[in-house]
Write a protein that holds these residues in place. Sequence first.
Motif, PDB file in Angstrom:
ATOM      1  N   MET A  98       0.852  -1.185   0.000  1.00 18.87           N
ATOM      2  CA  MET A  98       0.000   0.000   0.000  1.00 18.87           C
ATOM      3  C   MET A  98       0.894   1.244   0.000  1.00 18.87           C
ATOM      4  N   HIS A  99       0.464   2.235  -0.750  1.00 18.85           N
ATOM      5  CA  HIS A  99       1.192   3.497  -0.857  1.00 18.85           C
ATOM      6  C   HIS A  99       0.271   4.639  -0.411  1.00 18.85           C
ATOM      7  N   ARG A 100       0.881   5.761  -0.058  1.00 16.16           N
ATOM      8  CA  ARG A 100       0.097   6.943   0.342  1.00 16.16           C
ATOM      9  C   ARG A 100       0.374   8.058  -0.665  1.00 16.16           C
ATOM     10  N   PHE A 101      -0.690   8.722  -1.090  1.00 15.82           N
ATOM     11  CA  PHE A 101      -0.581   9.769  -2.097  1.00 15.82           C
ATOM     12  C   PHE A 101      -1.229  11.049  -1.605  1.00 15.82           C
ATOM     13  N   LEU A 102      -0.626  12.161  -1.997  1.00  8.20           N
ATOM     14  CA  LEU A 102      -1.221  13.478  -1.805  1.00  8.20           C
ATOM     15  C   LEU A 102      -1.785  13.876  -3.163  1.00  8.20           C
ATOM     16  N   VAL A 103      -3.093  14.053  -3.221  1.00  7.82           N
ATOM     17  CA  VAL A 103      -3.779  14.314  -4.486  1.00  7.82           C
ATOM     18  C   VAL A 103      -4.386  15.719  -4.438  1.00  7.82           C
ATOM     19  N   THR A 104      -4.047  16.535  -5.423  1.00  8.46           N
ATOM     20  CA  THR A 104      -4.631  17.870  -5.550  1.00  8.46           C
ATOM     21  C   THR A 104      -5.720  17.809  -6.609  1.00  8.46           C
ATOM     22  N   LEU A 105      -6.919  18.216  -6.214  1.00 12.14           N
ATOM     23  CA  LEU A 105      -8.062  18.233  -7.119  1.00 12.14           C
ATOM     24  C   LEU A 105      -8.314  19.665  -7.572  1.00 12.14           C
ATOM     25  N   CYS A 106      -8.779  19.810  -8.800  1.00  9.82           N
ATOM     26  CA  CYS A 106      -9.106  21.129  -9.343  1.00  9.82           C
ATOM     27  C   CYS A 106     -10.525  21.093  -9.895  1.00  9.82           C
ATOM     28  N   GLY A 107     -11.336  22.002  -9.399  1.00  9.66           N
ATOM     29  CA  GLY A 107     -12.684  22.174  -9.922  1.00  9.66           C
ATOM     30  C   GLY A 107     -12.713  23.447 -10.752  1.00  9.66           C
ATOM     31  N   GLU A 108     -13.435  23.427 -11.860  1.00  7.69           N
ATOM     32  CA  GLU A 108     -13.542  24.610 -12.708  1.00  7.69           C
ATOM     33  C   GLU A 108     -14.974  24.814 -13.154  1.00  7.69           C
ATOM     34  N   ASN A 109     -15.282  26.059 -13.483  1.00  6.73           N
ATOM     35  CA  ASN A 109     -16.569  26.418 -14.074  1.00  6.73           C
ATOM     36  C   ASN A 109     -17.727  26.347 -13.080  1.00  6.73           C
ATOM     37  N   TYR A 110     -17.484  26.797 -11.862  1.00  9.68           N
ATOM     38  CA  TYR A 110     -18.529  26.837 -10.842  1.00  9.68           C
ATOM     39  C   TYR A 110     -19.030  28.275 -10.727  1.00  9.68           C
ATOM     40  N   ARG A 111     -20.252  28.508 -11.156  1.00  2.80           N
ATOM     41  CA  ARG A 111     -20.834  29.851 -11.023  1.00  2.80           C
ATOM     42  C   ARG A 111     -21.418  29.953  -9.622  1.00  2.80           C
ATOM     43  N   LEU A 112     -20.783  30.804  -8.816  1.00  2.00           N
ATOM     44  CA  LEU A 112     -21.127  30.916  -7.406  1.00  2.00           C
ATOM     45  C   LEU A 112     -21.310  32.373  -7.021  1.00  2.00           C
ATOM     46  N   MET A 172      -9.907   7.240  -5.984  1.00  2.00           N
ATOM     47  CA  MET A 172     -10.348   7.329  -4.593  1.00  2.00           C
ATOM     48  C   MET A 172     -10.511   8.777  -4.146  1.00  2.00           C
ATOM     49  N   ALA A 173      -9.548   9.629  -4.498  1.00  2.00           N
ATOM     50  CA  ALA A 173      -9.622  11.033  -4.090  1.00  2.00           C
ATOM     51  C   ALA A 173     -10.843  11.713  -4.711  1.00  2.00           C
ATOM     52  N   LEU A 174     -11.075  11.471  -5.984  1.00  2.00           N
ATOM     53  CA  LEU A 174     -12.253  12.048  -6.652  1.00  2.00           C
ATOM     54  C   LEU A 174     -13.548  11.541  -6.021  1.00  2.00           C
ATOM     55  N   MET A 175     -13.627  10.241  -5.799  1.00  2.00           N
ATOM     56  CA  MET A 175     -14.835   9.651  -5.235  1.00  2.00           C
ATOM     57  C   MET A 175     -15.108  10.193  -3.836  1.00  2.00           C
ATOM     58  N   GLU A 176     -14.073  10.243  -2.999  1.00  2.00           N
ATOM     59  CA  GLU A 176     -14.251  10.731  -1.628  1.00  2.00           C
ATOM     60  C   GLU A 176     -14.724  12.177  -1.616  1.00  2.00           C
ATOM     61  N   PHE A 177     -14.125  13.020  -2.457  1.00  2.00           N
ATOM     62  CA  PHE A 177     -14.522  14.424  -2.463  1.00  2.00           C
ATOM     63  C   PHE A 177     -15.938  14.590  -3.030  1.00  2.00           C
ATOM     64  N   LYS A 178     -16.254  13.859  -4.079  1.00  2.00           N
ATOM     65  CA  LYS A 178     -17.589  13.962  -4.673  1.00  2.00           C
ATOM     66  C   LYS A 178     -18.681  13.537  -3.690  1.00  2.00           C
ATOM     67  N   GLN A 179     -18.345  12.691  -2.741  1.00  2.00           N
ATOM     68  CA  GLN A 179     -19.319  12.243  -1.749  1.00  2.00           C
ATOM     69  C   GLN A 179     -19.379  13.164  -0.527  1.00  2.00           C
ATOM     70  N   GLN A 216     -19.994  16.434   1.870  1.00  2.00           N
ATOM     71  CA  GLN A 216     -21.075  17.411   2.018  1.00  2.00           C
ATOM     72  C   GLN A 216     -20.697  18.729   1.348  1.00  2.00           C
ATOM     73  N   ARG A 217     -19.430  19.138   1.470  1.00  2.00           N
ATOM     74  CA  ARG A 217     -18.986  20.406   0.869  1.00  2.00           C
ATOM     75  C   ARG A 217     -19.172  20.396  -0.640  1.00  2.00           C
ATOM     76  N   TYR A 218     -18.832  19.295  -1.291  1.00  2.00           N
ATOM     77  CA  TYR A 218     -18.982  19.231  -2.751  1.00  2.00           C
ATOM     78  C   TYR A 218     -20.459  19.235  -3.140  1.00  2.00           C
ATOM     79  N   GLN A 219     -21.279  18.539  -2.375  1.00  2.00           N
ATOM     80  CA  GLN A 219     -22.716  18.527  -2.656  1.00  2.00           C
ATOM     81  C   GLN A 219     -23.292  19.933  -2.533  1.00  2.00           C
ATOM     82  N   GLU A 220     -22.830  20.689  -1.541  1.00  2.00           N
ATOM     83  CA  GLU A 220     -23.270  22.077  -1.386  1.00  2.00           C
ATOM     84  C   GLU A 220     -22.837  22.933  -2.569  1.00  2.00           C
ATOM     85  N   LEU A 221     -21.618  22.722  -3.053  1.00  2.00           N
ATOM     86  CA  LEU A 221     -21.137  23.455  -4.217  1.00  2.00           C
ATOM     87  C   LEU A 221     -22.015  23.188  -5.437  1.00  2.00           C
ATOM     88  N   LEU A 222     -22.334  21.915  -5.647  1.00  2.00           N
ATOM     89  CA  LEU A 222     -23.154  21.560  -6.803  1.00  2.00           C
ATOM     90  C   LEU A 222     -24.545  22.170  -6.724  1.00  2.00           C
TER      91      LEU A 222
END
Length: 102
Positions: free
Chosen positions: A1-15, A43-50, A52-58
């Motif tokens: 097992m390995h550990r990764f630091l993953v940076t996610l980028c979201g774009e095109n959010y009209r807020l 895994m990083a994408l799935m965890e963030f998409k699930q 509450q903060r991401y759901q609020e953004l959407l």
Amino acid sequence: MHRFLVTLCGENYRLSMEEEADTYGFFTTRYVNASDEEAAKCMALMEFKQSQRYQELLEQADIVDGQPPSLEVDEIEEVGLESVFENGELPGLSFFPMGETK
């Protein structure tokens, strides 16, 4: 097992921020344990998409010029298994303006 630091980028959010609606992007980082980089990205994408903060953004985001909001992996780095966020909490989102919308 390995550990990764993953940076996610979201774009095109009209807020609405500071009383004004505009198009924003954001960065956020996550640590994940995975067998390889591809699994870590998923895994990083799935965890963030699930989250509450991401759901609020959407819920707030509008489709801009026919383009829905996007989320993808920006960077990934293998780190030591002991790596954690400094204060033990998940980081927030770092927003950046993407420009004026009509």
